[in-house]
Design an enzyme around this catalytic site. Structure first.
Site: not given
Length: 844
Positions: A117, A124, A181, A184
C-alpha cells in the site's frame, strides 16, 4: 498508446513495462476511474483502529496500477457488477500506527520494510451491484480471522462464487491476492515501485481573488520578503531593471518587480509607458503570440498599479476584452502549443490582473477554466502522460508560460491546474531532465535534445525556460522524493544562462527545497503518452544518452519519425536530420520532417504518393512513413477529435520497456506508421547495454520483394570505413557502427551535395539552424526479399578509442543471439535474455 500498452502480446513481443524509481505518478482514483464506488474506511472511525487515520477520503494508486483496476472495473460492469474501494495508497506514517496496534505481518506490513500500500501498488476492494450495493462476501473489511483467508471453505456457495469471481477478474488484470485477506490485491509488479512517504497535498481551497495590487506574484510584503530571502538573485535582477535596453519582456518584468518591491515610482512610470504602447497599439489576432503582450501588460498593470491613471486602466480593460473577442477562434487545438503559449496564459494573467475592475474578467477566467477542464487537461493526459509531449521540442517554448499562469491561478484563486493532468505535470520535470543532453553547454546552459520542429541547436532563451519550468514543478511537488532529486539536478545549473533572465532565478529558484542525491533518479524513463523512451548510463556529465520515439500522431510539429533514435556521448553522434528553415518550405516538407531525415526504416514503392503536408507541395518520394494530412495542423483539435480519427492517428505501439540495471530493453511495433500497400510489419527491438552499447534488431516485411528496404542512421559527421564497419567521430565522442545483418548488405553514404537529394530532386535548406547530421548512412539488403532483418551494434566511446569488441550473430530460429567477448544477448520471441561473459563485472 494507453490501450496498446495494456494489450499484452503484439507482434511476438511481450509487454515489459517497468516503473521508474521515484516517479510521482499517483493518480486520484475518483477522477481516474469515476465509475468506481468508494468507502475509504481509514478516513473514518469505522476501521479496526477505531480512529480516523486519513485527513480526507481521497484515494490514490500508481497510474499503471490504476489502469489495471480500470480494466477490471470495465469487465465487471459488463456483468452488471463493479468494484468498491476500501483503501489504496497508504502513507508510511499510517502504516506505523497500524503496526503499533496489530504487529502481525499476516495482516499489517512492518513499516520498516514498507507495505505494498505504501508503494501505491495495492488496493482493497469488494464487489458491488450496478446500484452500488455490496454482494455477499466472507467477512467484513479488515477481519483478522481465518474466515477472511482466501482458502477458507466453510462458506455459503454464493459467497465462494463471489470471492472466486473477484479473484479471477483481478488476476486477469494484473493483480494477485493476499492469502489472509480476500479484499487485498497487489499489482504483480509491486516491487518495481518505490515507497512513498506521503500522499499528494490536498487540493487548494478556492478563495476570492484579492482586491489589492500587486497580487499575481504575491503581495508587496511577500515580494519584499522574497527579496530578503534571495538577495543575490534580487541584486542581479535589479541591475537588469536599471538598464533601459535589452530583452523587452525581461526588462519590463525586472523593472516592474523592483518598482513594486522598493517601491520606485520612476521605474513604475517606465513600465506603464511600455505597456501602454501595446495597449494603444493594434489588436493582434491569430497565430501570433498575442498572449505575451497580454501578460506583459497584465504584470505591468498589477505590479505598478499606482502608476496607472483611471483613464489608463479603462484603456487596459478595453484592450484585454477586445483581444479576447478577436481571438475566440484562434489557437483552439489543445495538442498544439498555441492554446497554452500563444493564447491562454496571457488571457489568464490579464483577467486576474483586471479582476474586480473589469466586469468581464470573471467570465473570461471561467471560460478558460472550462476549456481547460473539458479539452486541454484530457489532451495533456492523453499525449503528455509521463511528462513528454508529442509535439516534441515545442514544449520548451510554451510550458514555462503556461506554468507561470498556473502559479498565478493558484495564488490568486486557489485553483490547482496541475491536478487536472497529474500524469503529465507529475512527471514533466523528470522527463525534462532526461531531455537535456549530459554536460553543460553555452554559458552554463543545458541543451535539450531535438524532437520534431524547433530543436534548440543554437543557444537561446528556451534553455532557461526549460530550467524555470522544472523549478516551478519541483517547487510544487517539493515533498516528493523524486522531485527532491530533480532539485539537485536543477542546482547543477543554479543561474539562468541569459543575464537578463535573473528574474527567473529570483522568482523560481527556491533553495529551501530538500535535495536528494542525483543517484536516486532512475536511469530510464517512459513518457507513454508521447511514446518517448529516455535512458542514460548515469547522471554524470559524461554519460551516454539515448532517446527513442515510438508515439502516435497528435499535432503538426511532429515528424514522420516513428522508430527514430538518437545517441549522445560527449557530443551528438546519431542525431536528427534536416533544418526547420520555415514551416511548409520545400526542404521542410520534402526532407526535414520526413522519415528520410530520421534513423528509421524506408520502404521504397515507386507508385506511392503523399498528400499535401502542412501547407506545402510534396514532390519527393522518400520511401518513408505516411500520414493523411487533413489540414495544416496535421492531426486533431482535442481528444474527442483524436478518438474519431484514431484509425489514422494511432500509429505506433510500445511493446516492451524494461530497465534491468545493466541493460534496458525496449520494443515497438511501428507498422501502422507506413502505408499498408507497401508494408506488412516493422518491429524494432533495442537493447541498451550499459554503459555505451546499443543492439538494434529490426524485422521488416514488405508486401512485395521488389520494394527496396533501407535502414537509415543520421550521422553527425561523415564516418570512416573500417573494414565492413563504420566509425563516426564528432567532437568529444565516437560511435562504432557494426552491421551484422543483412548479409550481403549494400551500404551507401549520402553527404555533401547528395545529403538532400531524393530521386532527381534536391531539397537543401534555405538557412542553417545549427549543427545537424552531415551524413545519412543507408543500409539495404543485397538481395531482394519479402522479409528482412536488420541487426546493428552501435558503441559510443570517447574520440580516442580505436576499437570496440567485435560482435557476431547466431540464428537459432526463433531466437537471435548476439555476442561479444564481454556479453551475450538472446532475442526470444517474447523477451531478451542478457548475460555478461564469465569474469566480466556486472553493472548494478
Amino acid at each position: 498508446m494507453r490501450a496498446s500498452l495494456m494489450s499484452g502480446l503484439l507482434g511476438g513481443v511481450c509487454l515489459l513495462v517497468a516503473a521508474a524509481a521515484d516517479q510521482p505518478d499517483l493518480v486520484d482514483l475518483r477522477r481516474f476511474v469515476p465509475s468506481l464506488r468508494f468507502e475509504i474506511r481509514y478516513a473514518t472511525t469505522n476501521n479496526f483502529t477505531g480512529r480516523q487515520l486519513y485527513p480526507d477520503a481521497r484515494c490514490f494508486l500508481r497510474r499503471a496500477v490504476a489502469e489495471q483496476l480500470e480494466d477490471a472495473q470495465r469487465e465487471l460492469q459488463a456483468q452488471g457488477l463493479g468494484l468498491k474501494v476500501f483503501d489504496a495508497f497508504r502513507p508510511r506514517a499510517v502504516q506505523q500506527t497500524m503496526w503499533s496496534m496489530v504487529p502481525d505481518p499476516r495482516y499489517v506490513a512492518d513499516p520498516a520494510k514498507g507495505s505494498r500500500h505504501n508503494r501505491g501498488a495495492a488496493v482493497d476492494v469488494t464487489l458491488v451491484t450496478a446500484a452500488g450495493n455490496r454482494v455477499p462476501m466472507p467477512t467484513e473489511f479488515d477481519d483478522f480471522t481465518e474466515r477472511a483467508h482466501r482458502d477458507f471453505a466453510d462458506l455459503p456457495d454464493e459467497v465462494i462464487r463471489n470471492r472466486d469471481l473477484l479473484d479471477a477478474v483481478m488476476s486477469r488484470h494484473g493483480f494477485v491476492g493476499l492469502p489472509s485477506e480476500w479484499w487485498h490485491f497487489d499489482a504483480t509488479n509491486w516491487a518495481a515501485f518505490p515507497i512513498l512517504e506521503a500522499a499528494p497535498p490536498p487540493p487548494l481551497e478556492r478563495h476570492t481573488v484579492p482586491r489589492e495590487h500587486p497580487r499575481l506574484l504575491g503581495s508587496r510584503a511577500e515580494l519584499q520578503a522574497l527579496a530578503r530571502e534571495r538577495p543575490a538573485a534580487y541584486a542581479r535582477m535589479k541591475q537588469v531593471a536599471q538598464k533601459d535596453s535589452g530583452d523587452p519582456w525581461a526588462l519590463t518584468l525586472s523593472q516592474a518587480l523592483v518598482a513594486a518591491i522598493e517601491p520606485d515610482a520612476t521605474l513604475a512610470g517606465k513600465v506603464r509607458g511600455r505597456a501602454m504602447a501595446i495597449v494603444d497599439g493594434p489588436i493582434r489576432r491569430g497565430h501570433v503570440p498575442f498572449a505575451t503582450d497580454l501578460a506583459l501588460c497584465a504584470l505591468a498593470f498589477d505590479l505598478c498599479h499606482e502608476a496607472w491613471s483611471a483613464a489608463d486602466q479603462a484603456r487596459f480593460h478595453e484592450y484585454v476584452n477586445r483581444t479576447v473577442d478577436a481571438n475566440r477562434d484562434s489557437e483552439t487545438h489543445v495538442f498544439h502549443n498555441g492554446w497554452y503559449g500563444y493564447k491562454q496564459w496571457g488571457i489568464g494573467l490579464a483577467a486576474y490582473a483586471s479582476y474586480d475592475e473589469n466586469p468581464r474578467a470573471p467570465q473570461i477566467l471561467a471560460a478558460l477554466e472550462q476549456d481547460y477542464n473539458e479539452r486541454a487537461a484530457p489532451a495533456l493526459e492523453l499525449a503528455g502522460t509521463g511528462g513528454g509531449w508529442a509535439e516534441g521540442y515545442y514544449i520548451h517554448y510554451w510550458l514555462y508560460e503556461w506554468l507561470f499562469f498556473c502559479e498565478v491561478a493558484r495564488r490568486c484563486e486557489g485553483i490547482d491546474y496541475y491536478a487536472g493532468a497529474p500524469g503529465c505535470f507529475g512527471q514533466r520535470a523528470l522527463a525534462s531532465a532526461f531531455e537535456m543532453f549530459p554536460g553543460l553547454s553555452d554559458y552554463g546552459s543545458r541543451r535539450p535534445i531535438p524532437m520534431g520542429d524547433g530543436g534548440g541547436r543554437v543557444f537561446g532563451g528556451d534553455r532557461d525556460k526549460a530550467l524555470a519550468a522544472r523549478r516551478i514543478l519541483v517547487n510544487h511537488f517539493r515533498d516528493d522524493p523524486g522531485h527532491q532529486a530533480l532539485h539537485a539536478f536543477n542546482e547543477t545549473t543554479p543561474r539562468s544562462s541569459v543575464g537578463d533572465y535573473a528574474y527567473k532565478d529570483f522568482l523560481w529558484r527556491d533553495p529551501t527545497v530538500p535535495a536528494r542525491p542525483l543517484t536516486s533518479l532512475p536511469l530510464a524513463h517512459l513518457s507513454v503518452g508521447a511514446g518517448h523512451v529516455y535512458a542514460r548510463s548515469s547522471w554524470a556529465e559524461d554519460a551516454t544518452h539515448f532517446f527513442f520515439q515510438c508515439g502516435d500522431r497528435f499535432t503538426a510539429h511532429q515528424h514522420l519519425d516513428a522508430g527514430h533514435f538518437m545517441i549522445f556521448k560527449g557530443d551528438e553522434l546519431a542525431g536528427d536530420g534536416g533544418h526547420y528553415d520555415a514551416f511548409g518550405s520545400p526542404h521542410d516538407i520534402n526532407y526535414h520532417l520526413r522519415s528520410i531525415a530520421h534513423s528509421t526504416i524506408l520502404v521504397e514503392d515507386p507508385e506511392e504518393r503523399w498528400p499535401a503536408i502542412r501547407a506545402g507541395n510534396v514532390t519527393s518520394n522518400d520511401g518513408g512513413q505516411h500520414h493523411n494530412w487533413r489540414h495544416h495542423n496535421g492531426a486533431a483539435a482535442d481528444v474527442v477529435d483524436w478518438e474519431s480519427q484514431r484509425r489514422d492517428l494511432d500509429t505506433a505501439d510500445l511493446l516492451a520497456f524494461a530497465d534491468r540495471g545493466d541493460h534496458l530493453y525496449v520494443a515497438a511495433d511501428l507498422t501502422r506508421a507506413y502505408a499498408p500497400a507497401k508494408l506488412r510489419e516493422f518491429t524494432r527491438r533495442i537493447v541498451f547495454v550499459r554503459p555505451d552499447t546499443f543492439v538494434i534488431l529490426d524485422r521488416v516485411e514488405s508486401t512485395r520483394p521488389a520494394l527496396r528496404k533501407t535502414w537509415v542512421l543520421q550521422a553527425m559527421k561523415t564516418p570512416e570505413r573500417r573494414g565492413e564497419h563504420l566509425v563516426i567521430t564528432h567532437g568529444k565522442g565516437r560511435l562504432f557502427v557494426q552491421t551484422l545483418e543483412p548479409k550481403p548488405a549494400a551500404v551507401h553514404l549520402a553527404f555533401g551535395e547528395d545529403l538532400y537529394q531524393i530521386g532527381n530532386e534536391s531539397y537543401p535548406p534555405s538557412r542553417n539552424t545549427g549543427p545537424a547530421p552531415e551524413c545519412r548512412i543507408e543500409v539495404s539488403p543485397g538481395v531482394a526479399r519479402l522479409q528482412d532483418s536488420f541487426l546493428h551494434v552501435l558503441t559510443a566511446t570517447d574520440p580516442d578509442t580505436e576499437s570496440v569488441p567485435v560482435a557476431d550473430v547466431t540464428w537459432e530460429d526463433p531466437d537471435v543471439i548476439v555476442r561479444t567477448d564481454t556479453w551475450e544477448i538472446r532475442f526470444t520471441p517474447a523477451d531478451v535474455e542478457f548475460a555478461r561473459q564469465p569474469g566480466e563485472p556486472t553493472i548494478p
